[in-house]
Scaffold this active site. Structure first.
Site, mmCIF file in Angstrom:
data_model
loop_
_atom_site.group_PDB
_atom_site.id
_atom_site.type_symbol
_atom_site.label_atom_id
_atom_site.label_comp_id
_atom_site.label_asym_id
_atom_site.label_seq_id
_atom_site.Cartn_x
_atom_site.Cartn_y
_atom_site.Cartn_z
ATOM 1 N N GLU A 44 -16.285 9.712 47.015
ATOM 2 C CA GLU A 44 -15.350 8.584 47.137
ATOM 3 C C GLU A 44 -14.569 8.763 48.439
ATOM 4 O OE1 GLU A 44 -14.290 5.615 45.633
ATOM 5 O OE2 GLU A 44 -12.875 5.692 47.321
ATOM 6 N N ARG A 89 -6.463 -2.516 35.293
ATOM 7 C CA ARG A 89 -7.600 -1.844 35.936
ATOM 8 C C ARG A 89 -7.357 -0.342 36.057
ATOM 9 N NH1 ARG A 89 -10.937 -5.050 39.364
ATOM 10 N NH2 ARG A 89 -11.281 -3.184 40.584
ATOM 11 N N TYR A 119 -3.037 -13.163 30.969
ATOM 12 C CA TYR A 119 -3.352 -12.458 29.723
ATOM 13 C C TYR A 119 -2.536 -11.176 29.636
ATOM 14 C CZ TYR A 119 -6.742 -10.283 32.974
ATOM 15 O OH TYR A 119 -7.350 -9.682 34.053
ATOM 16 N N ASP A 160 -20.666 -4.123 42.140
ATOM 17 C CA ASP A 160 -20.507 -5.081 43.237
ATOM 18 C C ASP A 160 -21.445 -4.787 44.409
ATOM 19 O OD1 ASP A 160 -18.592 -6.470 41.871
ATOM 20 O OD2 ASP A 160 -16.973 -6.158 43.316
HETATM 21 C C1 LIG Z 1 -9.312 -11.680 41.331
HETATM 22 C C2 LIG Z 1 -10.356 -10.885 40.605
HETATM 23 C C3 LIG Z 1 -10.367 -10.855 39.223
HETATM 24 C C4 LIG Z 1 -11.348 -10.143 38.528
HETATM 25 N N1 LIG Z 1 -11.335 -10.160 37.173
HETATM 26 C C5 LIG Z 1 -12.309 -9.494 36.500
HETATM 27 C C6 LIG Z 1 -12.321 -9.490 35.070
HETATM 28 O O1 LIG Z 1 -11.431 -10.066 34.420
HETATM 29 N N2 LIG Z 1 -13.322 -8.819 34.436
HETATM 30 C C7 LIG Z 1 -14.307 -8.147 35.120
HETATM 31 O O2 LIG Z 1 -15.205 -7.548 34.480
HETATM 32 N N3 LIG Z 1 -14.325 -8.135 36.473
HETATM 33 C C8 LIG Z 1 -13.351 -8.776 37.184
HETATM 34 N N4 LIG Z 1 -13.361 -8.754 38.534
HETATM 35 C C9 LIG Z 1 -14.472 -8.084 39.241
HETATM 36 C C10 LIG Z 1 -14.283 -6.586 39.339
HETATM 37 O O3 LIG Z 1 -13.018 -6.284 39.861
HETATM 38 C C11 LIG Z 1 -15.378 -5.967 40.210
HETATM 39 O O4 LIG Z 1 -16.627 -6.534 39.914
HETATM 40 C C12 LIG Z 1 -15.454 -4.462 39.983
HETATM 41 O O5 LIG Z 1 -14.221 -3.854 40.279
HETATM 42 C C13 LIG Z 1 -16.559 -3.843 40.823
HETATM 43 O O6 LIG Z 1 -16.523 -2.431 40.665
HETATM 44 P P1 LIG Z 1 -17.376 -1.501 41.626
HETATM 45 O O7 LIG Z 1 -17.086 -0.099 41.183
HETATM 46 O O8 LIG Z 1 -18.772 -1.970 41.687
HETATM 47 O O9 LIG Z 1 -16.763 -1.756 43.081
HETATM 48 P P2 LIG Z 1 -15.336 -1.364 43.641
HETATM 49 O O10 LIG Z 1 -14.283 -1.549 42.624
HETATM 50 O O11 LIG Z 1 -15.191 -2.102 44.932
HETATM 51 O O12 LIG Z 1 -15.444 0.199 43.937
HETATM 52 C C14 LIG Z 1 -16.155 0.702 45.043
HETATM 53 C C15 LIG Z 1 -15.627 2.097 45.352
HETATM 54 O O13 LIG Z 1 -16.422 2.655 46.390
HETATM 55 C C16 LIG Z 1 -15.575 3.219 47.357
HETATM 56 N N5 LIG Z 1 -16.309 3.166 48.632
HETATM 57 C C17 LIG Z 1 -16.586 2.067 49.381
HETATM 58 N N6 LIG Z 1 -17.303 2.406 50.466
HETATM 59 C C18 LIG Z 1 -17.478 3.741 50.397
HETATM 60 C C19 LIG Z 1 -18.156 4.682 51.215
HETATM 61 N N7 LIG Z 1 -18.788 4.328 52.349
HETATM 62 N N8 LIG Z 1 -18.159 5.979 50.851
HETATM 63 C C20 LIG Z 1 -17.520 6.388 49.700
HETATM 64 N N9 LIG Z 1 -16.863 5.547 48.889
HETATM 65 C C21 LIG Z 1 -16.853 4.228 49.223
HETATM 66 C C22 LIG Z 1 -14.321 2.376 47.345
HETATM 67 O O14 LIG Z 1 -13.218 3.083 47.881
HETATM 68 C C23 LIG Z 1 -14.174 2.098 45.849
HETATM 69 O O15 LIG Z 1 -13.470 3.124 45.191
HETATM 70 C C24 LIG Z 1 -12.359 -9.437 39.248
HETATM 71 C C25 LIG Z 1 -12.334 -9.435 40.645
HETATM 72 C C26 LIG Z 1 -11.338 -10.143 41.328
HETATM 73 C C27 LIG Z 1 -11.340 -10.139 42.828
#
Ligand SMILES: Cc1cc2nc3c(=O)[nH]c(=O)nc-3n(C[C@H](O)[C@H](O)[C@H](O)COP(=O)(O)OP(=O)(O)OC[C@H]3O[C@@H](n4cnc5c(N)ncnc54)[C@H](O)[C@@H]3O)c2cc1C
Length: 370
Positions: A32, A106, A232, A322
């Site tokens: 991370e 979160r 909520y 994501d």
């Molecule tokens: C306004 C809003 C409301 C939302 N509401 C909901 C909801 O109600 N329910 C729901 O299920 N989802 C919701 N989401 C979606 C959800 O927040 C995301 O889909 C989710 O957080 C994705 O998680 P992730 O771990 O894939 O990515 P991220 O949360 O982006 O985590 C990626 C991680 O990788 C790290 N990283 C990035 N690049 C590197 C690198 N090169 N080297 C090492 N580390 C790196 C970052 O620092 C981060 O810690 C919402 C999103 C938004 C914007």
């Protein structure tokens, strides 16, 4: 023989992947780039499809401790205030799907996953480690990381230019590094995320700081022209999460945006809404100063869908959350899908302990099964 999984990113998806892989019997090394594991102050809704996975991982009690479990989801017209529809959650959802509908901070979800990962004993967590690139030679995958300077998630956190590349080998690499994923960039070399023109203002505050008539224990979605607001409860119902999405643009680098918001812009965009909604936005805005800025701003980005699920894995590398399928938040499933991906990955990696199954095949199968 113990298999080694390398994970890029320690957000909700990366930690869930670490849990899924370690429970499957793999050793896990997670990288991370931030200096601490943390999540921004905002809420997420978790449908029963996701809560069921968390329960399956033994997190039922931990979840019950920090989440809220609203009994009702109400949809209202943002301009007239009229009720457009109601979905009963609570016992009906539990009975139909075998798990409740939850709403959670979160940071609480992230911490709950972190504690579960730390309890596993076969996961090594590396902070300040930015994933730069990888080499998949067919026999193993080598991940290259670089030490990060600066305050992590805050603007300006970048690899130290002079820091040497550190290399680590594994049997599989999981790209859980979010919307701007380096792993995806190398694997698919597709266009950068697209700016949607939708802006999300998010706030979270103690219900006790609101007038009684604005406190709520249900999910309410307000729908209007170029406007979507959801509120909520979180933290056992003691806090309220509010997300207001309007149309607009922000200037600057979206990867290092500091999320500062101008509440006046939001008030202008919602000035024609029904009085209860306007009052809520005004009351949240007034909370600024007591607990820091009330609203924080996200410029929403997404990507066009992949041409097929098979694109989520190539050789010994797979994408998750994501990094694989970033989406707009209207169905509240992004974090949930990252957790479901991790559960599916766990099933697949358990199979790969059998020498009859090779890693690229199980990663590809797990991508197709999602
Ligand atoms: C306004 C809003 C409301 C939302 N509401 C909901 C909801 O109600 N329910 C729901 O299920 N989802 C919701 N989401 C979606 C959800 O927040 C995301 O889909 C989710 O957080 C994705 O998680 P992730 O771990 O894939 O990515 P991220 O949360 O982006 O985590 C990626 C991680 O990788 C790290 N990283 C990035 N690049 C590197 C690198 N090169 N080297 C090492 N580390 C790196 C970052 O620092 C981060 O810690 C919402 C999103 C938004 C914007």
């Amino acid at each position: 023989m113990t298999r080694q999984a390398l994970i890029a990113g320690g957000g909700i998806g990366g930690l869930a992947a670490a849990l899924g892989a370690s429970r499957a019997g793999w050793d896990v090394r997670l990288y991370e780039r931030a200096p601490v594991f943390s999540e921004v102050g905002a809420g997420v809704q978790l449908g029963p499809n996701v809560v069921r996975v968390l329960h399956g991982w033994g997190l039922q009690e931990a979840l019950a401790h920090v989440a809220a479990f609203p009994h009702r989801l109400q949809v209202r017209d943002a301009l007239s205030g009229r009720e457009l529809g109601v979905l009963q959650l609570g016992p009906q959802v539990l009975q139909k799907y075998g798990a409740p509908y939850a709403t959670i901070h979160r940071a609480d979800l992230h911490e709950l996953l972190l504690h579960a990962v730390q309890a596993q004993g076969n996961v090594w967590l590396n902070l300040n480690s930015a994933v730069a690139s990888y080499v998949d030679n067919g026999r193993e995958v080598t991940l290259q990381t670089q030490t990060v300077a600066g305050p992590g998630h805050a603007p300006g956190a970048r690899p130290v230019a002079s820091a040497p590349l550190l290399e680590v080998e594994g049997d599989a690499l999981i790209g859980a590094d979010g919307l701007w994923s380096r792993v995806r960039q190398q694997m698919l070399n597709d266009a950068p995320p697209r700016v949607t023109g939708h802006l999300a203002y998010r706030a979270m505050l103690a219900q006790a700081s609101l007038p009684e008539r604005l406190r709520s224990q249900q999910v309410t979605a307000w729908l209007g022209p170029r406007l979507h607001v959801v509120q909520y409860p979180v933290r056992g119902g003691e806090w309220l999460n509010v997300v207001a999405i309007v149309h607009g643009q922000v200037a600057g680098d979206l990867q290092s945006w500091d999320h500062s918001a101008n509440a006046g812009d939001l008030q202008a965009a919602t000035r024609l809404t029904a009085a209860p909604l306007r009052d809520l936005i005004e009351a949240v805005t007034q909370c600024a100063g007591t607990t820091g800025p009330a609203w924080r701003l996200w410029a929403l980005c997404d990507r066009p869908p992949l041409s097929g699920a098979h694109q989520q894995a190539t050789g010994r590398v797979a994408l998750l959350g994501d990094a694989a399928h970033p989406m707009r938040p209207y169905l509240a499933q992004g974090a949930g899908m990252a957790i479901e991906d991790a559960a599916e990955l766990g099933y697949a990696l358990a199979q790969a302990l059998d020498p009859a199954f090779d890693v690229p095949t199980v990663l590809q199968r797990s991508a197709l099964d999602r």
